[in-house]
Design a protein around this motif. Structure first.
Motif, PDB file in Angstrom:
ATOM      1  N   SER A  49       0.839  -1.229  -0.013  1.00  0.00           N
ATOM      2  CA  SER A  49       0.057  -0.145  -0.009  1.00  0.00           C
ATOM      3  C   SER A  49       0.984   1.244  -0.089  1.00  0.00           C
ATOM      4  CB  SER A  49      -0.949   0.002   1.311  1.00  0.00           C
ATOM      5  OG  SER A  49      -0.055   0.120   2.270  1.00  0.00           O
ATOM      6  N   ARG A  50       0.210   2.217  -0.132  1.00  0.00           N
ATOM      7  CA  ARG A  50       1.045   3.568  -0.213  1.00  0.00           C
ATOM      8  C   ARG A  50       1.612   3.931   1.276  1.00  0.00           C
ATOM      9  NH1 ARG A  50       1.081   9.007  -2.031  1.00  0.00           N
ATOM     10  NH2 ARG A  50       0.922  10.491  -0.478  1.00  0.00           N
ATOM     11  N   GLY A 129       6.944   1.662  -6.668  1.00  0.00           N
ATOM     12  CA  GLY A 129       5.693   2.411  -5.943  1.00  0.00           C
ATOM     13  C   GLY A 129       5.194   3.071  -6.923  1.00  0.00           C
ATOM     14  N   ASN A 132       3.110   0.943  -9.237  1.00  0.00           N
ATOM     15  CA  ASN A 132       1.821   0.346  -8.640  1.00  0.00           C
ATOM     16  C   ASN A 132       1.016   1.430  -8.287  1.00  0.00           C
ATOM     17  OD1 ASN A 132       3.186  -2.069  -8.754  1.00  0.00           O
ATOM     18  ND2 ASN A 132       3.387  -2.221  -6.621  1.00  0.00           N
ATOM     19  N   TYR A 134       1.163   3.737  -6.162  1.00  0.00           N
ATOM     20  CA  TYR A 134       0.955   3.797  -4.493  1.00  0.00           C
ATOM     21  C   TYR A 134       1.483   5.477  -4.266  1.00  0.00           C
ATOM     22  CZ  TYR A 134       1.026  -1.174  -3.666  1.00  0.00           C
ATOM     23  OH  TYR A 134       0.901  -2.417  -3.834  1.00  0.00           O
TER      24      TYR A 134
END
Length: 232
Positions: A49-50, A129, A132, A134
């Motif tokens: 997740s972020r 990231g 993705n 995020y």
């Protein structure tokens, strides 16, 4: 932002690119693997997740593996030869092995020690990231710019930075041998990641063959989306 500066910032993750060049890794794309839509980091990095990504990056940039040796590189840079010998003699057997490792590697990585091991890996995490979603590319570049300020302070050249990463990799590989000091000594004295270093130095696309180390990087304004994080 000038494209050369952007390429320089992404170049901080170049050692990780050299490890994965045959799998499609890029030195300059915002995405570590430009041809992939998602990178699963849940198992190897516990990032899904972020929040977990940003927590990892902000923790590891300054408090990753480097602090385990940073004080020793700092002491070695300041002490006279006799003071260093006296200091080493006063330590336990485990610390003496680490101090010997620092003494042997200082000539190639300098005062920065193995900080680039953490910096380059977090660059890898940031770029995945971005893939993705995020984080945004703007957020990634701001964080990269803060890692850049640290890198240019602690290292004097791309080769210096790459060497710190390679030595950090070697140190990381040896961490499981703390109980057997003779094995630890052997692990710390063997050559490691020589092929990766060869790629970094000879690859025409590597940042060391395209961009100067001391490049001017304008201070970027912290994105509003990151103001809740007390990190800079």
């Amino acid at each position: 932002m000038n494209q050369d500066v952007i390429d320089w910032l992404y170049g901080l993750s170049a050692p990780m690119v050299a490890l994965s060049k045959n799998n499609g890794a890029s030195y300059t794309s915002p995405f570590f693997y430009p041809d992939r839509d998602f990178m699963d980091m849940s198992e190897s990095w516990r990032i899904d997740s972020r929040q977990t990504l940003l927590n990892c990056v902000f923790d590891m940039v300054d408090d990753g593996h480097a602090p385990l040796l940073s004080q020793y590189y700092s002491i070695y840079s300041r002490f006279s030869e006799s003071d260093w010998r006296d200091y080493c003699q006063a330590q336990d057997d485990y610390q003496k092995i680490l101090l010997e490792f620092v003494e042997q590697t200082f000539c190639v990585c300098g005062y920065g020690g193995i900080r680039s091991w953490d910096y380059a890996r977090m660059g890898y995490v940031l770029r995945n990231g971005t893939t993705n979603k995020y984080i945004t590319e703007e957020e990634a570049l701001w964080i990269f710019s803060r890692i850049a300020a640290r890198s240019q302070y602690f290292y004097e050249s791309w080769h210096n930075y790459f060497a710190g990463w390679s030595i950090g990799f070697q140190f990381w590989e040896s961490l499981n041998n703390k109980e057997d000091l003779e094995v630890l000594r052997c692990e710390l004295t063997r050559a490691s990641q020589t092929n990766t270093m060869k790629i970094l130095i000879t690859d025409k696309d590597s940042p060391c063959n395209r961009l100067p180390w001391y490049i001017e990087i304008d201070e970027l304004e912290k994105p509003e989306s990151l103001t809740e994080y007390d990190w800079s």
